[in-house]
Design a protein around this motif. Structure first.
Motif, PDB file in Angstrom:
ATOM      1  N   GLY A 128       0.823  -1.207   0.000  1.00  0.00           N
ATOM      2  CA  GLY A 128       0.000   0.000   0.000  1.00  0.00           C
ATOM      3  C   GLY A 128       0.854   1.252   0.000  1.00  0.00           C
ATOM      4  O   GLY A 128       0.553   2.234  -0.699  1.00  0.00           O
ATOM      5  N   LEU A 129       1.947   1.239   0.781  1.00  0.00           N
ATOM      6  CA  LEU A 129       2.863   2.382   0.792  1.00  0.00           C
ATOM      7  C   LEU A 129       3.545   2.542  -0.561  1.00  0.00           C
ATOM      8  O   LEU A 129       3.639   3.656  -1.099  1.00  0.00           O
ATOM      9  CB  LEU A 129       3.909   2.199   1.887  1.00  0.00           C
ATOM     10  N   ALA A 130       4.039   1.423  -1.116  1.00  0.00           N
ATOM     11  CA  ALA A 130       4.699   1.484  -2.427  1.00  0.00           C
ATOM     12  C   ALA A 130       3.731   1.953  -3.507  1.00  0.00           C
ATOM     13  O   ALA A 130       4.092   2.763  -4.377  1.00  0.00           O
ATOM     14  CB  ALA A 130       5.269   0.118  -2.777  1.00  0.00           C
ATOM     15  N   HIS A 159      -2.216   2.923  13.783  1.00  0.00           N
ATOM     16  CA  HIS A 159      -2.785   4.266  13.823  1.00  0.00           C
ATOM     17  C   HIS A 159      -1.881   5.265  13.112  1.00  0.00           C
ATOM     18  O   HIS A 159      -2.342   6.319  12.673  1.00  0.00           O
ATOM     19  CB  HIS A 159      -3.016   4.700  15.279  1.00  0.00           C
ATOM     20  N   TRP A 160      -0.585   4.927  13.032  1.00  0.00           N
ATOM     21  CA  TRP A 160       0.356   5.814  12.363  1.00  0.00           C
ATOM     22  C   TRP A 160       0.489   5.479  10.873  1.00  0.00           C
ATOM     23  O   TRP A 160       1.233   6.159  10.151  1.00  0.00           O
ATOM     24  CB  TRP A 160       1.736   5.712  13.030  1.00  0.00           C
ATOM     25  N   TYR A 161      -0.233   4.486  10.439  1.00  0.00           N
ATOM     26  CA  TYR A 161      -0.114   4.062   9.042  1.00  0.00           C
ATOM     27  C   TYR A 161      -0.640   5.135   8.084  1.00  0.00           C
ATOM     28  O   TYR A 161      -0.084   5.341   6.997  1.00  0.00           O
ATOM     29  CB  TYR A 161      -0.872   2.753   8.837  1.00  0.00           C
ATOM     30  N   VAL A 162      -1.684   5.842   8.484  1.00  0.00           N
ATOM     31  CA  VAL A 162      -2.251   6.885   7.617  1.00  0.00           C
ATOM     32  C   VAL A 162      -1.220   7.983   7.371  1.00  0.00           C
ATOM     33  O   VAL A 162      -1.057   8.458   6.236  1.00  0.00           O
ATOM     34  CB  VAL A 162      -3.535   7.471   8.244  1.00  0.00           C
ATOM     35  N   LEU A 163      -0.505   8.381   8.441  1.00  0.00           N
ATOM     36  CA  LEU A 163       0.529   9.396   8.261  1.00  0.00           C
ATOM     37  C   LEU A 163       1.632   8.883   7.345  1.00  0.00           C
ATOM     38  O   LEU A 163       2.161   9.630   6.509  1.00  0.00           O
ATOM     39  CB  LEU A 163       1.122   9.792   9.624  1.00  0.00           C
ATOM     40  N   MET A 164       1.962   7.610   7.470  1.00  0.00           N
ATOM     41  CA  MET A 164       2.992   7.030   6.612  1.00  0.00           C
ATOM     42  C   MET A 164       2.543   7.049   5.146  1.00  0.00           C
ATOM     43  O   MET A 164       3.334   7.358   4.245  1.00  0.00           O
ATOM     44  CB  MET A 164       3.297   5.594   7.059  1.00  0.00           C
ATOM     45  N   VAL A 165       1.287   6.735   4.886  1.00  0.00           N
ATOM     46  CA  VAL A 165       0.761   6.770   3.514  1.00  0.00           C
ATOM     47  C   VAL A 165       0.844   8.185   2.952  1.00  0.00           C
ATOM     48  O   VAL A 165       1.297   8.407   1.813  1.00  0.00           O
ATOM     49  CB  VAL A 165      -0.688   6.259   3.471  1.00  0.00           C
ATOM     50  N   LEU A 166       0.418   9.177   3.734  1.00  0.00           N
ATOM     51  CA  LEU A 166       0.476  10.569   3.274  1.00  0.00           C
ATOM     52  C   LEU A 166       1.912  10.997   3.004  1.00  0.00           C
ATOM     53  O   LEU A 166       2.181  11.734   2.044  1.00  0.00           O
ATOM     54  CB  LEU A 166      -0.164  11.492   4.317  1.00  0.00           C
ATOM     55  N   ALA A 167       2.829  10.538   3.849  1.00  0.00           N
ATOM     56  CA  ALA A 167       4.236  10.877   3.640  1.00  0.00           C
ATOM     57  C   ALA A 167       4.742  10.310   2.327  1.00  0.00           C
ATOM     58  O   ALA A 167       5.456  10.993   1.566  1.00  0.00           O
ATOM     59  CB  ALA A 167       5.073  10.350   4.810  1.00  0.00           C
ATOM     60  N   PHE A 168       4.372   9.067   2.008  1.00  0.00           N
ATOM     61  CA  PHE A 168       4.843   8.468   0.763  1.00  0.00           C
ATOM     62  C   PHE A 168       4.139   9.073  -0.457  1.00  0.00           C
ATOM     63  O   PHE A 168       4.713   9.095  -1.554  1.00  0.00           O
ATOM     64  CB  PHE A 168       4.692   6.948   0.808  1.00  0.00           C
ATOM     65  N   ALA A 184       8.985  10.453  11.327  1.00  0.00           N
ATOM     66  CA  ALA A 184       8.214  10.617  12.559  1.00  0.00           C
ATOM     67  C   ALA A 184       7.214   9.475  12.750  1.00  0.00           C
ATOM     68  O   ALA A 184       7.072   8.922  13.850  1.00  0.00           O
ATOM     69  CB  ALA A 184       7.480  11.959  12.529  1.00  0.00           C
ATOM     70  N   ALA A 185       6.525   9.088  11.656  1.00  0.00           N
ATOM     71  CA  ALA A 185       5.535   8.009  11.750  1.00  0.00           C
ATOM     72  C   ALA A 185       6.206   6.682  12.104  1.00  0.00           C
ATOM     73  O   ALA A 185       5.690   5.911  12.925  1.00  0.00           O
ATOM     74  CB  ALA A 185       4.777   7.882  10.423  1.00  0.00           C
ATOM     75  N   TYR A 186       7.363   6.410  11.496  1.00  0.00           N
ATOM     76  CA  TYR A 186       8.072   5.162  11.789  1.00  0.00           C
ATOM     77  C   TYR A 186       8.517   5.125  13.248  1.00  0.00           C
ATOM     78  O   TYR A 186       8.356   4.103  13.945  1.00  0.00           O
ATOM     79  CB  TYR A 186       9.287   5.014  10.877  1.00  0.00           C
ATOM     80  N   ALA A 187       9.098   6.232  13.737  1.00  0.00           N
ATOM     81  CA  ALA A 187       9.597   6.261  15.115  1.00  0.00           C
ATOM     82  C   ALA A 187       8.466   6.030  16.114  1.00  0.00           C
ATOM     83  O   ALA A 187       8.616   5.259  17.083  1.00  0.00           O
ATOM     84  CB  ALA A 187      10.288   7.601  15.383  1.00  0.00           C
ATOM     85  N   ARG A 188       7.321   6.674  15.895  1.00  0.00           N
ATOM     86  CA  ARG A 188       6.183   6.502  16.811  1.00  0.00           C
ATOM     87  C   ARG A 188       5.631   5.085  16.745  1.00  0.00           C
ATOM     88  O   ARG A 188       5.348   4.458  17.780  1.00  0.00           O
ATOM     89  CB  ARG A 188       5.086   7.518  16.466  1.00  0.00           C
ATOM     90  N   ALA A 189       5.463   4.550  15.542  1.00  0.00           N
ATOM     91  CA  ALA A 189       4.901   3.204  15.397  1.00  0.00           C
ATOM     92  C   ALA A 189       5.837   2.143  15.980  1.00  0.00           C
ATOM     93  O   ALA A 189       5.392   1.197  16.638  1.00  0.00           O
ATOM     94  CB  ALA A 189       4.626   2.914  13.916  1.00  0.00           C
ATOM     95  N   GLU A 190       7.133   2.308  15.765  1.00  0.00           N
ATOM     96  CA  GLU A 190       8.092   1.348  16.322  1.00  0.00           C
ATOM     97  C   GLU A 190       8.065   1.379  17.844  1.00  0.00           C
ATOM     98  O   GLU A 190       8.160   0.333  18.507  1.00  0.00           O
ATOM     99  CB  GLU A 190       9.497   1.654  15.817  1.00  0.00           C
TER     100      GLU A 190
END
Length: 618
Positions: free
Chosen positions: A106-108, A175-184, A151-157
């Motif tokens: 999904g991120l890719a 919950h941080w996945y949405v921010l990761m999607v927007l970042a990508f 930031a999303a990776y650090a919080r999720a980890e």
């Protein structure tokens, strides 16, 4: 004695302003005798020297501006391909953040869609406003994207670690996945903007000469090279130091993302000042003359911007959305703007109404999608080659190694195809769009080199597409299962085919449809791979997750020693899959997709009313 008044300027004087000199004094004029032949010769030599000097100076300035733009474009391209190393950390996201294969893809896919979907709009902007605004946009989107992803990776980890790594903590981390999607998504837009600004700059500055193939291939090759050097920087300078001794090396995702954010902001700002189209007015003038000679368009329409009854190009008042920003113009600037708008609109319409373009674009979609899916999922494919119930001598091959192999082969082939097509492919006489017109015979319009061996650019494209399909089919056949040391063959074939297709496609576009509207034309075609990458990413994810969910599955009999496709029993690894069944069906389908693409491109070239029948030299 009264002196004579200065001699009034003659029409001949006005026609040669470079020959003007300060008026001599009246006394000298009154005493002057008819010039001798030596004086006349001296004056002629002086005049010639004064005429050549400004022209030589102008050429030097032009070369300096072109060189600066070229270096800036290559720098941008060398850094723009950061998204191509997704497989370097894709498996880390799956393992550390407990993402499923669907979520990783999904991120890719989000990055791929954002990288390709806005290409027509950004290409339109690049053709009309220049490459500098795109470079600045890239700086903003890259900086925000990688900073947000870090930031999303650090919080999720942190959530996963605090929760003990189980399924409950994995759900909380999503919950941080949405921010990761927007970042990508932001990273994808930045990739598109920086790549388009670099390629368009080289195509327009150098794409009309005999080395047009190399001019387009250089930034595209540099883009491919970016994945190689960035993957090495990530794996060697940013390793995860918290891993236990003897564990497989992986990249420190947070620190690497911060590094990419800083680097790409700096490169984008440099490009905003360095990327320029040199002598664009001359490019438009030549295109206007060629379109008028074709008999397709009436040049008088340029000077009637308010005319709407005939619906001609340039006949629409305020058709360009950027015109509102440019209301205050002098007559010469307004004329140049109208001329440019007229040419670009005319060539956009011809491009969109050419049925061979749609066959060509669909073929590109079916070729590039599988290549993108392979590159994005290399990390999980490589892990599937090594079932944990088997013991292997030596260290298993790594994703970073094969990202570099893809980058090296892709870069080398892009440069090779650009150079070879310049040397071997037939060259059209037309320097702009090739128009089959009833007023111009093929012999006058086109000048394929006679008496020498030539190979069509389409032949090159089909050959390397076949190499791409061979690599995909080899992977699907089980040739590398339990033999990761053979994976370089697959990554080399796919890298070569992928790089050649991505290089030859824009070269063919410049040869057939010209360079003045290149960013818009290439943007329309380059939008298609977004759908291909997404489609094949979903297919691969479905195959992978289905195999993981089935648990134990027989592996190909070609594998030695015997192995099984399995998902580990532990809660921490229940989303991982091992064995040929994890990927083989998907890559067989991808190989077939490339074969269909070759048939479509062949039809656009040799089919009914195709390029060959219309006398288009390609």
């Amino acid at each position: 004695m009264a002196s004579r008044p200065p001699r009034p300027a003659t029409p001949g004087d006005e026609s040669s302003p470079l020959l003007r000199s300060p008026s001599p004094s009246p006394s000298i004029l009154s005493a002057a005798s008819p010039p001798s032949s030596s004086a006349s010769s001296s004056f002629s030599s002086s005049s010639s020297s004064s005429l050549r000097s400004p022209s030589s100076s102008r050429r030097k300035i032009r070369r300096a501006r072109q060189t600066t733009s070229l270096l800036s474009a290559l720098l941008s391209a060398l850094c723009a391909g950061s998204i191509t190393i997704f497989s370097l950390y894709g498996a880390v996201l799956q393992q550390r953040l407990r993402y499923s294969q669907f979520e990783v893809n999904g991120l890719a896919s989000a990055a791929s869609i954002a990288m390709y979907a806005p290409v027509p709009l950004l290409g339109y902007l690049c053709d009309r406003a220049g490459p500098a605004p795109l470079s600045l946009l890239a700086a903003l989107t890259f900086g925000g994207g990688y900073a947000g992803a870090a930031a999303a990776y650090a919080r999720a980890e942190g959530v996963v670690k605090n929760g003990g790594g189980g399924s409950a903590s994995a759900a909380a981390a999503r919950h941080w996945y949405v921010l990761m999607v927007l970042a990508f998504v932001s990273i994808g837009v930045g990739t598109c903007a920086m790549y388009m600004s670099a390629v368009a700059t080289c195509a327009k500055n150098f794409g009309r000469g005999k080395h047009r193939g190399l001019a387009v291939a250089l930034p595209i090759a540099a883009f491919g090279l970016s994945g190689m050097w960035l993957s090495q920087v990530g794996s060697r300078l940013f390793p995860n130091r918290d891993l236990p001794s003897g564990a497989e090396s992986e990249v420190d995702v947070v620190r690497f993302f911060v590094f990419l954010a800083v680097l790409l902001v700096a490169v984008g700002v440099v490009g905003a000042f360095g990327l320029k189209i040199v002598d664009e007015e001359d490019l438009i003038e030549e295109a206007v003359e060629e379109l008028e000679r074709s008999g397709i368009l009436d040049g008088s329409a340029i000077f009637t911007p308010g005319r709407t009854e005939n619906g001609g190009y340039g006949a629409i008042e305020r058709a360009d959305p950027f015109d509102e920003l440019e209301d205050v113009k002098g007559p010469e600037e307004e004329e140049a703007r109208l001329k440019k708008q007229w040419v670009l609109n005319a060539e956009t319409r011809r491009f969109l109404t050419d049925h061979t373009m749609w066959c060509f674009a669909l073929g590109f979609f079916l070729m590039i999608g599988p290549g993108e899916a392979f590159i994005n999922n290399m990390g999980t494919v490589i892990k599937a080659l090594y079932p944990p119930n088997l013991h292997y001598e030596g260290r298993p091959t790594s994703a970073a190694t094969h990202v570099s192999i893809v980058g090296i082969t892709s870069t080398a082939i892009r440069l090779l195809t650009g150079s070879l097509t310049d040397l071997l492919a037939p060259s059209p006489k037309a320097r702009h769009v090739q128009i089959a017109s009833t007023t111009t015979s093929n012999n006058d319009r086109l000048s394929p080199a006679t008496g020498r061996f030539t190979v069509s650019r389409v032949t090159f494209l089909l050959f390397f597409a076949a190499l791409l399909s061979l690599g995909l089919a080899g992977l699907a056949s089980g040739f590398v299962q339990n033999h990761g040391d053979r994976f370089w063959i697959v990554s080399g074939l796919v890298g070569a085919g992928y790089g050649a297709v991505f290089s030859l496609t824009p070269i063919i576009i410049t040869v057939i449809w010209g360079v003045e509207n290149f960013a818009t034309n290439w943007g329309i075609v380059a939008m298609f791979p977004a759908l291909g990458a997404t489609l094949w990413g979903v297919v691969y994810s479905a195959v992978y997750q289905a195999a993981a969910g089935r648990g134990l599955q027989p592996v190909s009999s070609l594998s030695s020693p015997p192995a099984e496709s399995l998902a580990n029993d532990g809660d921490a690894d229940d989303n991982l899959c091992y064995g040929q069944a994890c990927y083989a069906p998907a890559f067989w389908a991808m190989a077939a997709s490339v074969w269909v693409a070759c048939a479509l491109v062949l039809w656009a070239w040799k089919g009914r009313n195709g390029w060959a029948q219309r006398g288009v030299v390609v």
